[in-house]
Structure formats: structure tokens, C-alpha cells
Design an enzyme around this catalytic site. Structure first.
Site, PDB file in Angstrom:
ATOM      1  CG  ASN A  76      -0.790   7.132  -5.685  1.00  0.00           C
ATOM      2  OD1 ASN A  76      -1.469   7.068  -6.708  1.00  0.00           O
ATOM      3  ND2 ASN A  76      -0.393   8.272  -5.174  1.00  0.00           N
ATOM      4  CE1 TYR A  77       3.592   2.864  -3.410  1.00  0.00           C
ATOM      5  CE2 TYR A  77       3.125   5.142  -2.836  1.00  0.00           C
ATOM      6  CZ  TYR A  77       3.889   4.205  -3.514  1.00  0.00           C
ATOM      7  OH  TYR A  77       4.935   4.616  -4.300  1.00  0.00           O
ATOM      8  CG  LEU A  78      -2.818   3.181   2.208  1.00  0.00           C
ATOM      9  CD1 LEU A  78      -3.385   4.177   3.198  1.00  0.00           C
ATOM     10  CD2 LEU A  78      -1.939   2.165   2.910  1.00  0.00           C
TER      11      LEU A  78
ATOM     12  CB  SER B 246       0.072   6.413   1.689  1.00  0.00           C
ATOM     13  OG  SER B 246      -0.418   7.316   2.633  1.00  0.00           O
TER      14      SER B 246
ATOM     15  CB  SER C  80      -1.874  -2.747   1.462  1.00  0.00           C
ATOM     16  OG  SER C  80      -2.184  -1.841   0.434  1.00  0.00           O
TER      17      SER C  80
END
Length: 744
Positions: free
Chosen positions: A701-703, A698, A574
Site C-alpha cells: 500500500n505504501y511503497l 507497506s 516510499s
DNA sequence: TGTGACACTTAGGATCACGCTA
DNA sequence: TAGCGTGATCCTAAGTGTCACA
């Protein structure tokens, strides 16, 4: 979840660790960290190569030694270490929740209304309240600055007279008016550890029963046609369907399939069919290919009917009622039988995945809900009422003995809340990451080996966004590793390489057997420590022999409440997106260029997290087509420019209104074509850069979606340009609450 | 303290559906 | 209007992390 646990969760969310003093320094250091990472990452261009083969060859010889090391790692040399059993789970114990009086059916809503008034925040009406703008703004600021604080201080809201009178939210829904989206993020959360108070659903959808092949489709053994028993035939069709697939060329797949297939044969079949290579499935294969072709060729009317039927099933089984809201279920279909498609060198690939029967299914729902009915003549394995979990249906699969679940869609309250919470934990890490970094640097000098190992591993997790690396059952799964399970053979040390000092080369298979290959310069102290860790070890020994994920996470928990290795990946992903967006977006870019910048920022994260994909099969061709379009557009542009020039010359001679207008038109044409050309060129760049990188993982799930939303708002890029419909549904909470000044 | 069971998230590939183009 | 290419959606494997229990 116990009361203690609920309390702990609450503590975690309230961000009890004070890390504010590091805030400003963090920004600078983060950037430095990122630059370092960018420099080091560019060597990671190789993709899924033959290193898997290498692992296989070594496997046998390594096994013996590895066992020994493992024993020493956890038990010294007393030999107490016991091997895990075969990896199969025993049937889950039966757990029946006592009726605690919370449950209620929507059918009983009227009779329970009084209770709802008293405990209103637990059972909100479906309709969304109308807030005035100032209130909304204030709430959003509050959300952005400190979610946890809000959670802590918020008390159940008092309802207005109007709200009490009308459970539809104060106004009646007009006919055909689309149902308003439920803003669960504006409501209270359960604080008692329960995941829901009421849950009703229709159970899973089973795959259709096996339909025997028509008589003219035959299986041949050793050149002769042979009629198979229904059981054996069904399993044969699984293989026949995969004939085009690479799996059927793999020895393990073929071996496992044949072994399991033979178990389904009659004794007569078993005695006849003894070699897979003598089996001819091509007629079956052609039949399925023709069937799939026929499906594609269906008439419009037939396609419409299929679509309607699917929609009907979705409406009936694809939704549940959870706490008064109709929520979409993620995967309401039971996995059909087939051959197991394990990834990489999975030792169980090709094994038969059995058909799941109602007798294998555990249903989870409210006691007082209308329980789902099993298909006629069958029964469920169990119906339980456990509101401490989020799943609706579960069963145990036969390959690994693991439990499979039916859960809600990512757009649901239950998933959204968890997601939001995940990003808040990562934001808390931001506040204290510098302190943690200082600590692990200090630990590189520790007298204790275990602490040095822990510190170096954490450095890798932080710097390279490696996964934690839990231990795995040998022989049960593909040989893949993460940080804590790295082995000596996975790294190589170079005191000097390509004019850089202290370079570490990583080469290993990570999750899904995706290759991680990277060469990075590290600090001298890390390098020296690694040399120390490698001393007197063989290639198959653990690099961090005094460390595992449990030890690491326990340590992280002490550094920050709720901190685990996984949080570093979320945080680094992030923060990288946010920094990259700031660096790459320029005010004078047009919208397509801005989107290219966004995708480039997204790509930087995907690269960091090693999210790869196989290049699309049609990649080369589609690039060629795009290039043809670009060339044509260039020709068009040059022609349009010539015409514009000629029109200007005419206008100079004629000096009349008509020719002036013509100049304007030609000018506009040049502008239009230039823009089209620019869009095509941007598209080509984007596609080329994206060839082997998967951005979706991403993004999903990640940002932190609020970073993207804020960026869109700041640069007036419509959110549809970066999130498709499903993603907008998943991130509805972020789209609603983030303003253009949101900071991760 | 290690271990297995369990619950849940993360992941890439397969398949579907839809829009564009010839 | 068929065929094709692409993005969206579905599917399910493969991870992570927690907890209870021996």
C-alpha cells in the site's frame, strides 16, 4: 463525477504546483529527516499492551467532560452542536443513470464497430499491440519522468491500417497460447469522470443456507439437553464455532451475543434461556471441530472435486467484463452471517451479523449488459447503472449501518490506475515538501493558536507518518485516535529524558487498536507549543482543539493540488525505502544478502508506519528448528573442511590426477556447504528481525513498486524474490515500465 | 459550516494450499 | 505418505477523504 471535478482531477495529475527549485535540497533534507526519525523510533518496541484497559477505566469519567469540550470546539458555548444519530445509514437513494449512448455490450461489438473506430481509445481490443523496442524505451522514460504531463498532452492514438482491420491486435491467437496480459497503462484513460463505459457481471455468490445440526448433536441448558428452533440454533452455532477464541472470554462479546441471540429465540426459548453461563455449546463445538478435521482428511479425489467446483464458481462469478476486458473481481462472495468481530475494545463485538438476502443487494452494471439474475424466487433491492463508481454490488450491513461493496481485484485496470496515480501524487509532494516544511516551521511562531496547532500536527504527520485522525462516533467504535484526534492523555512531555532535550512520549491506540508507543526528541519550538496546547486541559481533552482533518486537508490542498494528510505517509514510506535501499545494498553482496538488505529497507518503512503483527504462534519453535539446522550445517562444514585438508595432503604425496580431482571435489563441497550455511543464517536473522513487524502492508500500500522493480533490475535480483504472484499481478504496470534508473 | 452518506483504501488475522521432511 | 510449517490468499474491519445538503 461532475465536469468540474474531472477538470480538477486532471489539474491534480498535471502537477500544476511548481516546486522544482527545491529538488536537490530535498534529497539531503530527506536523508536528515530519516536519520532523525530512525533515532527517535527505536523506543517503539512494546506491543499491544494493557493501555486499552486504562482507556476503559477512564472512559466513564471522561465522557461527560469530553462532550463539553467537543461542544466548545465547534460551536463555542452556544450549545448548537447536535449529537450524531445512532450511526445507521439511511437506505441509499435510488439513482438511475440515463442512457447516454456510451454503453454497449460485447455481444454488440460488431454493430458498434464504426463508433469504436471514431472513438478508438475508449474501446481497445483485448490484444496488446506490438511496439518496437525504441518506442517502448521512450515511453518508459516518459512514464517515469512525468506521468501527468503525458496524460495532459496525450491525444487519442490513430490506429494503423492493420490495427483497424484486425481487432485482435494484428495477429491471430494460436491454440492454447496463454492470453496476453492487457497493458492498460499504455492506453488512454477516461477523462470524463466515468469509471467505465461497459460493465457486465454475474452478481454475487451467496453463502449456503443454514443446515440444521444432526439430531445427536445437542445443546444443553443448565445441564439439560434442549432442542433449539432453527433460527436460534443457527445463531448458537456461530458462538459454538468460536468457543476456542479469545472473543468468547470477553464480557462485551458475551453480552452482545446473548442479547442478539435472544432476539432470534422463540418466546418459549426466551423464557427458558436466561443466562449465558448456563449454556453448554461444547457438543456443537466438538462437532464443528470434527467436521473441519474431516475436511482435512478428505481423499485426493474429494479434494480435487472441491477444487474443481471452486474453480468453476470462480470462473463463473469471479470475473466481469469491463470495457471489453475480462477482469478479476476482488470479493465476489457475500459475507456470511456470524458474530461481529470488532477489533480492540469494540463496543459492538459479538453482535449478530445478519444473513444478507438478494432483497438487500444493489447491483451496478451497464444498462445494456446481461443483468445478473437473482436466485430463483427472489429479487434484487435495485439494479442501477452508475458508471461514476467502481463497485459491482453493494449492501448495507446491520452492525454499523455501513455500506459494503464488491469491487475489482487489485490487478484490474481500475485499481491499478488509481494506485499509479497515488504514487504520482506522492512524487509531486517530493518536489515541494521542503517548501511545505519551511512553511509549517514558520507557522509554529504564528500568533494564531489554530495555525500553530495545524503546524505542529502537520509536523507529526510528516515526521512520524501518523494517520490523519478523523473524528469517530463515540460508543459506536473502539476508542482509537490519529494525529488530529490525539488527546492530552496520549502524550507526555519531558524537558529532558535519557540525556535528550525536549522529548515527547506518545502512547495511544491507532487503527485496528494497534498501540503506537514512541519517544521522540522534538524541536524546542514544537515542545513549547505542546506545553501551550496542554495548558488548562484535562487528560481526556483534545490536544489539538482548534483542528480537525477537514481543516488540515483544506490547508494542504492550498499548499499542493491533491495533497492530503495521507499523501505524507505514502511519500515518507516510499522515500525511506529508496534511501534505505541505497544505503544498505552493497555490490559485493550475494543474492540472499541483497534480499536481506531489501527486507531490512522494507522493515524500516514498516517500523515507520507502525505496521505490527502478533508474533506467529509457531515462532519460537520454528526458530529453534532453524537453529538446529544451522548447528548441523556448521558440523557438516567443519567435517567437509577436514576432508578437504586431508585430500590436499594426499594430493601432495600422491601427485596423481585422481587425488587432484578429489581435492577439487572436496573444495566444491566446502563451498556448497558454506553457501547453505550462509543462507540459513541470513534466513534466521531475517526471521528474527521480522518477529513482530508486518512487511506486507507497506509493500502493498505504501511503497512505490517502481522503486523495488528498479532495485531488482539494478542488482539483477529476480522480481520473484521480492514479489509473489499476486503482488506481481498487482504491480504489473510498474514491472513493465520501471527501468533500473527509476527515481521516486 | 457541520454533518451524514458514500466510495474507496488500508489493515491484521484467519484460513487455505503446498512443499518439505521424517 | 502423513504431518507440519510457511507463505499465499481470503476475509472483512477500520480507516481516509469527498460531496451534497441543510
Amino acid at each position: 463525477m461532475s465536469g468540474d471535478h474531472a477538470h480538477k482531477r486532471h489539474q491534480m495529475e498535471s502537477g500544476s504546483v511548481d516546486c522544482n527549485s527545491h529538488k536537490h535540497k530535498d534529497k539531503y533534507k530527506d536523508k536528515e529527516h530519516q536519520r532523525e526519525r530512525d533515532n527517535s523510533k527505536n523506543g517503539n518496541s512494546e506491543h499491544r499492551s494493557s493501555s486499552e484497559k486504562k482507556h476503559r477505566e477512564k472512559e466513564k469519567e471522561q465522557l461527560k467532560h469530553k462532550e463539553k469540550r467537543k461542544e466548545e470546539k465547534f460551536h463555542g458555548s452556544d450549545g448548537k452542536y447536535r449529537d450524531k444519530e445512532n450511526g445507521f445509514a439511511s437506505p441509499p437513494s435510488i439513482k438511475v443513470e440515463e442512457d447516454n449512448g456510451y454503453y454497449h455490450s460485447i455481444k454488440h461489438e460488431k454493430s458498434l464497430k464504426r463508433e469504436r473506430d471514431e472513438d478508438e481509445y475508449k474501446h481497445k481490443p483485448k490484444k496488446v499491440k506490438v511496439e518496437n523496442e525504441n518506442k517502448v524505451k521512450k515511453r518508459r522514460q516518459e512514464d517515469d519522468s512525468d506521468y501527468e504531463e503525458r496524460e495532459e498532452t496525450r491525444k487519442p492514438k490513430k490506429r494503423t491500417k492493420e490495427e483497424k482491420k484486425d481487432t485482435t491486435g494484428g495477429r491471430k491467437k494460436a491454440k492454447n497460447e496463454p492470453e496476453e496480459k492487457w497493458k492498460w497503462w499504455e492506453e488512454e484513460r477516461h477523462t470524463d469522470g466515468s469509471k467505465w463505459k461497459f460493465l457486465e457481471h454475474k452478481g454475487p455468490v451467496f453463502p449456503p443456507p443454514y443446515e440444521p445440526l444432526p439430531g445427536h448433536i445437542r445443546f444443553y441448558y443448565d445441564g439439560k439437553a434442549m432442542k433449539l428452533s432453527p433460527g436460534a440454533e443457527e445463531v448458537a452455532t456461530f458462538y459454538a464455532k468460536m468457543l476456542d477464541h479469545e472473543y468468547t472470554t470477553k464480557d462485551i462479546f458475551r453480552k452482545n451475543f446473548f442479547k442478539d441471540w435472544r432476539k432470534e429465540m422463540t418466546s418459549e426459548e426466551k423464557s427458558k434461556i436466561t443466562e449465558l453461563k448456563k449454556c453448554d455449546f461444547t457438543e456443537m463445538h466438538e462437532y464443528f471441530k470434527a467436521q473441519s478435521e474431516a475436511r482435512k482428511q478428505m481423499s485426493k479425489e474429494e479434494k480435487r472435486k472441491t477444487k474443481e467446483e471452486n474453480e468453476r464458481i470462480l470462473q463463473e462469478y469471479g470475473f466481469c467484463v469491463m470495457d471489453n476486458h475480462r477482469e478479476r473481481i476482488g470479493n465476489f462472495r457475500i459475507e456470511p452471517p456470524g458474530l461481529f468481530r470488532g477489533r480492540g475494545d469494540h463496543p459492538k463485538m459479538g453482535k449478530l451479523k445478519r444473513r444478507i438476502r438478494p432483497e438487500d443487494i444493489i447491483i451496478n452494471c451497464s444498462k445494456d449488459s446481461a443483468h445478473p439474475r437473482p436466485p430463483p424466487g427472489t429479487r434484487w433491492k435495485e439494479v442501477r447503472h452508475d458508471n461514476k463508481v467502481t463497485w459491482l454490488v453493494s449492501w448495507t450491513e446491520n452492525i454499523q449501518g455501513s455500506i459494503k461493496y464488491i469491487m475489482l481485484n487489485p490487478s484490474s485496470r481500475i485499481k491499478g490506475e488509481k494506485d499509479w496515480q497515488k504514487y504520482e501524487t506522492a512524487r509531486r509532494l517530493k518536489k515541494c515538501v521542503e517548501r511545505i516544511r519551511a512553511q509549517y516551521r514558520e507557522d509554529w511562531r504564528s500568533k494564531e493558536m489554530r495555525i500553530r496547532q495545524r503546524a505542529v500536527a502537520l509536523y507529526f504527520i510528516d515526521k512520524l507518518a501518523l494517520r490523519a485522525g478523523n473524528e469517530k462516533d463515540e460508543g459506536e467504535t473502539a476508542d482509537t485516535v490519529g494525529c488530529c484526534s490525539l488527546r492530552v492523555e496520549h502524550i507526555r512531555l519531558y524537558p529532558q529524558l535519557e540525556r535528550q532535550d525536549f522529548v515527547v512520549e506518545f502512547d495511544f491506540l491507532g487503527k485496528d487498536s494497534i498501540r503506537y508507543y514512541n519517544k521522540i526528541p522534538v524541536e524546542k519550538r514544537v515542545f513549547k507549543n505542546l506545553q501551550l496546547f496542554l495548558e488548562n486541559k484535562q487528560s481526556e481533552d483534545d490536544l489539538f482543539d482548534r483542528l480537525n482533518t477537514s481543516i488540515l486537508n483544506k490547508h494542504l490542498q492550498e499548499l499542493m493540488d491533491g495533497l492530503t494528510a495521507k499523501v505524507f505517509r505514502t511519500y515518507n514510506a516510499s522515500i525511506t525505502l529508496q534511501q534505505q535501499l541505497k544505503e544498505l545494498t552493497s555490490p559485493d553482496e550475494n543474492i540472499p544478502e541483497k534480499i536481506l538488505s531489501y527486507n531490512r529497507a522494507n522493515r524500516a518503512v514498516a517500523l515507520l508506519c507502525n505496521h505490527q503483527r502478533a508474533p506467529p504462534k509457531t515462532f519460537e519453535k520454528s526458530m529453534q528448528n532453524l537453529q538446529i539446522k544451522i548447528d548441523e550445517k556448521k558440523k557438516q562444514l567443519s567435517a567437509a573442511k577436514k576432508e578437504h585438508k586431508a585430500a590436499k595432503a594426499d594430493a601432495r604425496t600422491l601427485r596423481d590426477e585422481k587425488s587432484k580431482k578429489a581435492v577439487e571435489m572436496k573444495k566444491k563441497a566446502v563451498e556448497r556447504i558454506s553457501e547453505q550455511l550462509m543462507k540459513l543464517e541470513v534466513q534466521a536473522t531475517d526471521r528474527e528481525e521480522n518477529k513482530q513487524i508486518a512487511l506486507g502492508t507497506s509493500k502493498l500500500n505504501y511503497l512505490d513498486p517502481r522503486i523495488s522493480v528498479a532495485w531488482c533490475k539494478k542488482w539483477t535480483v529476480s522480481i520473484e524474490k521480492i514479489y509473489n504472484k499476486t503482488q506481481r499481478e498487482k504491480f504489473a504496470w510498474a514491472i513493465d515500465m520501471a527501468d533500473d534508473d527509476f527515481e521516486f
